[in-house]
Design an enzyme around this catalytic site. Structure first.
Site, PDB file in Angstrom:
ATOM      1  N   GLY A 213       9.804  27.624 -11.237  1.00 42.81           N
ATOM      2  CA  GLY A 213       8.662  26.724 -11.283  1.00 42.81           C
ATOM      3  C   GLY A 213       7.611  26.947 -10.220  1.00 42.81           C
ATOM      4  N   GLY A 215       5.653  29.487 -10.170  1.00 45.24           N
ATOM      5  CA  GLY A 215       4.484  30.142 -10.763  1.00 45.24           C
ATOM      6  C   GLY A 215       4.604  31.652 -10.890  1.00 45.24           C
ATOM      7  N   GLU A 432      23.902   1.309  -0.878  1.00 49.20           N
ATOM      8  CA  GLU A 432      22.496   1.660  -0.620  1.00 49.20           C
ATOM      9  C   GLU A 432      21.979   0.975   0.642  1.00 49.20           C
ATOM     10  OE1 GLU A 432      21.300   4.103  -2.097  1.00 49.20           O
ATOM     11  OE2 GLU A 432      22.724   4.202  -3.767  1.00 49.20           O
ATOM     12  N   HIS A 435      23.021   3.116   3.560  1.00 50.19           N
ATOM     13  CA  HIS A 435      22.133   4.261   3.800  1.00 50.19           C
ATOM     14  C   HIS A 435      20.877   3.807   4.545  1.00 50.19           C
ATOM     15  CE1 HIS A 435      24.019   7.475   1.559  1.00 50.19           C
ATOM     16  NE2 HIS A 435      23.985   6.826   0.403  1.00 50.19           N
TER      17      HIS A 435
HETATM   18  P1  ADP Z   1       8.340  30.384 -12.673  1.00 50.56           P
HETATM   19  O1  ADP Z   1       8.080  31.538 -13.594  1.00 50.56           O
HETATM   20  O2  ADP Z   1       8.219  30.753 -11.236  1.00 50.56           O
HETATM   21  O3  ADP Z   1       9.609  29.664 -12.970  1.00 50.56           O
HETATM   22  P2  ADP Z   1       6.125  29.326 -14.056  1.00 50.56           P
HETATM   23  O4  ADP Z   1       5.105  30.378 -13.830  1.00 50.56           O
HETATM   24  O5  ADP Z   1       6.827  29.355 -15.355  1.00 50.56           O
HETATM   25  O6  ADP Z   1       7.193  29.331 -12.901  1.00 50.56           O
HETATM   26  O7  ADP Z   1       5.451  27.913 -13.812  1.00 50.56           O
HETATM   27  C1  ADP Z   1       5.591  26.863 -14.711  1.00 50.56           C
HETATM   28  C2  ADP Z   1       4.343  26.047 -14.790  1.00 50.56           C
HETATM   29  O8  ADP Z   1       4.088  25.388 -13.564  1.00 50.56           O
HETATM   30  C3  ADP Z   1       3.098  26.873 -15.036  1.00 50.56           C
HETATM   31  O9  ADP Z   1       2.919  27.106 -16.397  1.00 50.56           O
HETATM   32  C4  ADP Z   1       2.018  25.998 -14.443  1.00 50.56           C
HETATM   33  O10 ADP Z   1       1.656  24.998 -15.370  1.00 50.56           O
HETATM   34  C5  ADP Z   1       2.709  25.335 -13.278  1.00 50.56           C
HETATM   35  N1  ADP Z   1       2.456  26.050 -12.034  1.00 50.56           N
HETATM   36  C6  ADP Z   1       3.378  26.620 -11.240  1.00 50.56           C
HETATM   37  N2  ADP Z   1       2.801  27.185 -10.161  1.00 50.56           N
HETATM   38  C7  ADP Z   1       1.479  26.964 -10.272  1.00 50.56           C
HETATM   39  C8  ADP Z   1       0.344  27.307  -9.469  1.00 50.56           C
HETATM   40  N3  ADP Z   1       0.480  27.981  -8.331  1.00 50.56           N
HETATM   41  N4  ADP Z   1      -0.859  26.932  -9.915  1.00 50.56           N
HETATM   42  C9  ADP Z   1      -1.002  26.257 -11.063  1.00 50.56           C
HETATM   43  N5  ADP Z   1       0.011  25.896 -11.855  1.00 50.56           N
HETATM   44  C10 ADP Z   1       1.250  26.237 -11.479  1.00 50.56           C
HETATM   45 ZN    ZN Z   2      24.697   7.388  -1.488  1.00 52.22          ZN
END
Ligand code: ADP
Ligand code: ZN
Ligand code: MG
Length: 603
Positions: A213, A215, A432, A435
């Protein structure tokens, strides 16, 4: 991208269903065959006339007609007095001898009508066919399964030449340094001649490291978009196939296609699935090795004039086979980090372009609340917030919608419908509250933002803390206090209810992990000292420093955890009145916010 994923999973499902159907058909066909053959055999039993019987019948002058086919050992026998069309079958062991016998009989006046048929292929077909049917079906099944894999191939090579990639670097927020590093690749793809003329070697492979996630796929596509070249992609896990050798052949096909389309980008997602370090020779592993070897062969194979750039992504770089990182292969590595404050704000800006945000909401504020979040999570939060705002009948996305979205993405959705017994509620309330109170007395821990006993996701309740500034280093004291806060829940259960529950299992897991890392990775224990027990591959390897180190690790982890647990109990014992008070309010109201929590301590 998401569409592609769901397409793939649909295809996977279809494949499984087809396979199951095929296997069912096969089983049915085999059963049908057996029934047919058995039935035939049963008929044969009735009709069969043993050779010795036939000889007897012949010498008794009881045989009217014998019909034989050249080259076949079975003879159709018509006995005298048999009804029209009725016949018996005898297997003749030696046709030569049999013919001589009949000739002798004819000379002796025993007149038997002998009919010799030319062998007709057509007449043989049914029996051959049925005896071969199981084999035919088996072969057909295998061919079909392979074909299906082939169909998959076509679909899975994700080719966007038809739909030209419109993603550019402008769509990638933050990551400025990484983009700068990668713009070189774009230049290579655009004007390879220039570099070749100069005698520069065009890089072949770039490895993108980073959490899911962050990018990686996005930036790989942006490179293709910027350069205006085709983007051919495949995921490492798709290479792992049930038939040996198929992974390797897929790699071959992928690169065949790439050669035709060059200049282009080949993107291999989850490369760790095929590029895991080679070891042992077990079935699955040697299949992997074949796939990996093929990839290495392909990468070594194309010349730098072909302008194919292979981008690969992984979140587990330590898993990769070192052979992948040699010169001429993935000799460039770019780390894609989780975004910092500025990066998060930039990502939020891109993804909020088409969303209606209230004027009271600032992107900076959301960015501050979301340290550690990836780009994908941030995009997700904005989307969730829009959904929640719609559900709340707001005209624009309000701060409360965003707060709820952050919680939904981090701890899961509140489950108001789950019925919880009073006993469980009481336990959660003390847990909780424990904590929250403990962390209140720990200087390095951030302020409590919300305490709740409404179940969310898998958790029965939760204590949320305010987010920290982005931090690069964590001190030993901070880690020790983190342990105390984590164990505060369990300590409260024990002190207030004199019983402990499984509700603390996740806390204990996390605490143990933190303590182990303190000892084995960060060198924070007295007995072992500043030594990292990770080997070159990034794995923990206790053996490196001798056997007794394991005992030491055990003792140190134990000491850290037990000290923290004792400290948590001490804090709670000194604040028993607060513990009962806060747990009571939680039972009544289910949720306490930051302000309300502070009031218990008069500040
Ligand atoms: P990875 O391949 O590293 O798992 P992705 O490229 O599939 O991550 O990212 C998933 C989504 O998250 C993208 O389609 C976009 O919508 C969002 N995202 C992640 N990083 C960015 C970034 N730097 N700028 C804009 N959107 C991003
Ligand atoms: Zn706990
Ligand atoms: Mg990806």
């Amino acid at each position: 991208m998401d569409k592609n994923k769901s397409n793939n999973s649909k295809k996977e499902k279809l494949k499984t269903i087809l396979s199951i159907l095929l296997i069912l058909v096969l089983i049915l066909a085999i059963i049908a065959c057996f029934i047919f053959i058995n039935k035939n055999n049963a008929n044969k039993d009735e009709k069969e006339l043993p050779y010795t019987e036939l000889i007897k019948e012949i010498s008794n002058k009881n045989v009217e007609k014998i019909e034989m086919t050249v080259g076949s050992t079975s003879a159709k026998i018509t006995l005298k007095g048999m009804a029209e069309g009725e016949e018996k079958i005898t297997i003749v062991p030696n046709t030569q001898v049999f013919m001589e016998l009949i000739q002798e009989q004819a000379l002796e006046g025993n007149e038997i009508e002998l009919i010799q048929n030319q062998r007709s292929i057509l007449s043989q077909i049914p029996s051959y066919f049925f005896s071969l049917l199981p084999t035919i079906i088996m072969v057909a099944l295998f061919i079909m399964l392979f074909k299906m894999q082939g169909i998959g191939d076509k679909g899975e090579i994700y080719d966007e030449t038809e739909r030209k990639i419109k993603i550019t670097f402008d769509d990638v927020a933050g990551l400025d340094e990484e983009k700068e590093e990668l713009i070189e690749i774009v230049d290579f793809l655009k004007k390879p001649e220039k570099f070749i003329e100069m005698g520069a070697k065009i890089p072949k492979g770039v490895l993108l490291y980073g959490k899911p996630g962050t990018g990686k796929t996005l930036i790989a596509k942006a490179i293709a978009g910027e350069a205006g070249v085709p983007f051919i992609s495949m995921s490492g896990s798709e290479f792992i196939e049930m038939f040996a050798g198929l992974g390797a052949s897929r790699v071959r096909k992928l690169f065949e296609k790439a050669r035709k389309m060059a200049p282009c980008i080949v993107f291999i997602d989850e490369i760790d699935a095929i590029g895991a370090r080679r070891s042992g020779n077990s079935g699955a592993e040697s299949e992997n090795n074949q796939t990996l070897n093929q990839l290495l062969v392909e990468m070594d194979g194309f010349s730098s004039e072909e302008t194919i750039i292979v981008l690969a992504a992984t979140n587990r770089p330590e898993m990769l086979d070192k052979a992948l990182l040699r010169p001429g292969r993935f000799d460039r590595q770019v780390t894609i980090p989780t975004p910092d404050l500025k990066g998060r704000e930039a990502i939020l800006a891109i993804h909020s372009k088409d969303k209606k945000l209230s004027e009271n909401v600032t992107l900076k504020g959301i960015a501050e609340d979301t340290s550690g979040f990836t780009g994908a999570e941030l995009a997700n939060i904005l989307n969730e917030a829009a959904i929640i705002a719609t559900r709340n009948k707001h005209t624009v996305i309000e701060q409360e919608d965003l707060d709820e979205a952050v919680k939904k993405v981090t701890v899961g959705l509140e489950k108001h419908s789950r019925v919880i017994s009073d006993k469980d509620k009481k336990l959660t309330a003390y847990h909780e509250a424990g904590h929250a109170i403990v962390s209140k007395f720990l200087p390095t821990q951030t302020d409590v933002k919300e305490v709740s006993i409404i179940p969310r996701g898998l958790a029965g309740g939760y204590t949320m803390y305010k987010n920290d500034e982005d931090k690069y280093y964590i001190s030993k004291t901070e880690m020790e206090e983190k342990l105390i806060a984590l164990l505060g829940g369990r300590a409260a259960e024990k002190l207030a209810l004199d019983d402990i529950s499984t509700g603390a299992s996740n806390d204990i897991e996390v605490a143990t992990q933190v303590a182990r890392n303190m000892v084995t990775v960060y060198g924070m224990s007295d007995e072992i000292g500043p030594i990292s027990l990770k080997n070159d591959n990034g794995e923990l390897d206790y053996q490196m420093f001798g056997e007794e180190i394991e005992d030491k690790i055990g003792r140190e982890v134990n000491k850290l955890i037990n000290t923290a647990y004792r400290d948590a109990q001490t804090i709670l014992t000194q604040n028993m009145d607060k513990l009962h008070e806060i747990a009571g309010v939680l039972l009544e109201k289910e949720k306490i916010n930051e302000e309300e929590f502070k009031k218990f301590f008069n500040n």
